[in-house]
Design an enzyme around this catalytic site. Structure first.
Site, PDB file in Angstrom:
ATOM      1  N   HIS A  18       0.897  -1.202   0.075  1.00 42.01           N
ATOM      2  CA  HIS A  18       0.105  -0.050   0.098  1.00 42.01           C
ATOM      3  C   HIS A  18       0.784   1.238   0.006  1.00 42.01           C
ATOM      4  O   HIS A  18       0.355   2.242  -0.659  1.00 42.01           O
ATOM      5  CB  HIS A  18      -1.015  -0.111   1.221  1.00 42.01           C
ATOM      6  CG  HIS A  18      -2.084  -1.065   1.247  1.00 42.01           C
ATOM      7  ND1 HIS A  18      -2.505  -1.933   1.964  1.00 42.01           N
ATOM      8  CD2 HIS A  18      -2.874  -1.646  -0.150  1.00 42.01           C
ATOM      9  CE1 HIS A  18      -3.627  -2.574   1.666  1.00 42.01           C
ATOM     10  NE2 HIS A  18      -3.784  -2.685   0.412  1.00 42.01           N
ATOM     11  N   HIS A  41      -7.729  -7.731  -7.976  1.00 41.94           N
ATOM     12  CA  HIS A  41      -7.997  -8.580  -7.089  1.00 41.94           C
ATOM     13  C   HIS A  41      -8.446  -7.798  -5.856  1.00 41.94           C
ATOM     14  O   HIS A  41      -7.836  -7.614  -4.839  1.00 41.94           O
ATOM     15  CB  HIS A  41      -7.322  -9.826  -6.703  1.00 41.94           C
ATOM     16  CG  HIS A  41      -6.764 -10.567  -7.697  1.00 41.94           C
ATOM     17  ND1 HIS A  41      -6.100 -10.159  -8.895  1.00 41.94           N
ATOM     18  CD2 HIS A  41      -7.237 -11.885  -8.196  1.00 41.94           C
ATOM     19  CE1 HIS A  41      -6.013 -11.308  -9.649  1.00 41.94           C
ATOM     20  NE2 HIS A  41      -6.793 -11.923  -9.588  1.00 41.94           N
ATOM     21  N   ASP A 148     -13.259 -12.305 -12.608  1.00 41.54           N
ATOM     22  CA  ASP A 148     -11.915 -12.816 -12.538  1.00 41.54           C
ATOM     23  C   ASP A 148     -11.101 -11.471 -12.686  1.00 41.54           C
ATOM     24  O   ASP A 148     -11.406 -11.104 -14.109  1.00 41.54           O
ATOM     25  CB  ASP A 148     -11.896 -13.848 -13.285  1.00 41.54           C
ATOM     26  CG  ASP A 148     -10.346 -14.479 -12.964  1.00 41.54           C
ATOM     27  OD1 ASP A 148      -9.554 -13.688 -12.801  1.00 41.54           O
ATOM     28  OD2 ASP A 148     -10.091 -15.776 -13.281  1.00 41.54           O
ATOM     29  N   ASP A 169      -2.756  -8.451  -7.913  1.00 39.19           N
ATOM     30  CA  ASP A 169      -2.602  -8.876  -6.472  1.00 39.19           C
ATOM     31  C   ASP A 169      -3.370 -10.174  -6.335  1.00 39.19           C
ATOM     32  O   ASP A 169      -4.215 -10.134  -5.195  1.00 39.19           O
ATOM     33  CB  ASP A 169      -2.759  -7.528  -5.601  1.00 39.19           C
ATOM     34  CG  ASP A 169      -2.710  -8.111  -4.202  1.00 39.19           C
ATOM     35  OD1 ASP A 169      -1.893  -9.054  -3.802  1.00 39.19           O
ATOM     36  OD2 ASP A 169      -3.196  -7.495  -3.265  1.00 39.19           O
TER      37      ASP A 169
END
Length: 282
Positions: A18, A41, A148, A169
Site C-alpha cells: 500500500h 483482486h 476474475d 495482486d
C-alpha cells in the site's frame, strides 16, 4: 475461492504494497491529465481488525501496528498513515482503540484520487464482492465488477483515460498463479502499452521468485523495476517477505523507493532479519 484477506489485513505485506501503491499514484498525479486505477483482486475495500478472522492471526500487529508506532516516517509513509487514520476517524467508535479498521487498496486509491480520476475494481469471491460493492455504493467514480481480475485485464484495457495504474495482486492460492500473470501480461500490454503495472507477489522459495523473474524477462519487452523486502531469513516453505515487479515504472521512481524502503524494513523486520533490495530486470 476460499481466500479471505480479512485474516491477513494490515500485515507487513499489506504495508509494503500500500505504501508502494501510494507512491505510484502520486507519481501519476504529477500530471494534470485524468488517470484510471484498476484493481484486479480488490477484496472488500476495508477490514475490521477486531473481527474473528483478524483476531485468529493478529497479523496486523507485525504490520500497520508497528509502523504507526515508529517515528519520523518518510513523506509517502505519512500519506499512507493518513489513509489509515481517515477510515478509523470516520468509522471507529470512541470506546475502541484508534486502530480498528484497515483500508484495502481500492479504498486507499479512492482517498487519493482527484475528481477527474476513476477506479475499476474486480473481485471474484461472491461475499467479498458484495462487501466491496457496499463500500462504494453510490460512488460514480468507482466501478465494481464481480469478475476474475485476469479477465478484467481483457475487458477494461485500455481505459478511457489512456493513463493508469493496474495493481495485480492475486491470492496465490493456486500453483499456476504466476503462470496466469505471465500469460496475461502480453495481451494487456498490447492493449495498453503505456500503463503502469504493479504485480505483488509473496517471497517464499527463492527458486520460485527467480523463475518468476526469468519468465517476466522472457515475455515482457518493457522496463521492469523490482523491489523486495523480507523480514525473515531464507526459510523453506515460509512467507519470508514480498515484492513488487513494476512494469513501466515512473520517472525517478527508484529514488522514491530508496526513500521509504529502508525505513519500512527497519520498522517491520524481526530482530534485524531479512533484507531489502531493488533492481532492474530490464
Amino acid at each position: 475461492m476460499n481466500y479471505r484477506h480479512s485474516y491477513h489485513a494490515g500485515n507487513f505485506a499489506d504495508v509494503i504494497k500500500h505504501v508502494t501503491l501510494i507512491a505510484l499514484l502520486s507519481a501519476l498525479q504529477n500530471k494534470e491529465k485524468p488517470l484510471c486505477y484498476i484493481d484486479t483482486h480488490a477484496g472488500t475495500g476495508f477490514y475490521d481488525l477486531f473481527s474473528e478472522q483478524a483476531k485468529k492471526t493478529h497479523e496486523y500487529t507485525g504490520g500497520i501496528e508497528k509502523v504507526i508506532q515508529c517515528e519520523r516516517p518518510p513523506a509517502v509513509v505519512k500519506r499512507y498513515l493518513d489513509c489509515v487514520h481517515e477510515i478509523n476517524n470516520r468509522l471507529s467508535d470512541a470506546k475502541f482503540a484508534s486502530l480498528r479498521y484497515y483500508p484495502g487498496s481500492p479504498l486507499i486509491a479512492r482517498q487519493l484520487l482527484r475528481p477527474h480520476d476513476n477506479i475499476i475494481a474486480c473481485e471474484l469471491h461472491p461475499e467479498e464482492y458484495q462487501l466491496l460493492k457496499n463500500t462504494f455504493a453510490g460512488d460514480k467514480r468507482v466501478a465494481v465488477h464481480h469478475l476474475d481480475g485476469f479477465l478484467g485485464l481483457k475487458a477494461f484495457l485500455p481505459p478511457a483515460e489512456r493513463r493508469g495504474l493496474i495493481l495485480i495482486d492475486p491470492p496465490y492460492e493456486n500453483p499456476d498463479e504466476y503462470t496466469r500473470i505471465v500469460h496475461s501480461l502480453p495481451f494487456a500490454l498490447k492493449r495498453f502499452p503505456t500503463g503502469i503495472y504493479a504485480i505483488w507477489y509473496p517471497i517464499k522459495e527463492k527458486a520460485d521468485t527467480e523463475r518468476f523473474y526469468n519468465a517476466l524477462n522472457k515475455n515482457i519487452p518493457l522496463p521492469i523495476f523490482v523491489m523486495e523486502l523480507t523480514i525473515y531469513p531464507d526459510l523453506p516453505q515460509h512467507l519470508n517477505g514480498c515484492g513488487l515487479a513494476i512494469i513501466n515504472p515512473p520517472w525517478q521512481f527508484e529514488q522514491t523507493v530508496d526513500e521509504f524502503l529502508p525505513w519500512l524494513w527497519k520498522a517491520l523486520t524481526i530482530n534485524d532479519q531479512g533484507a531489502y533490495r531493488t533492481h532492474l530486470l530490464k
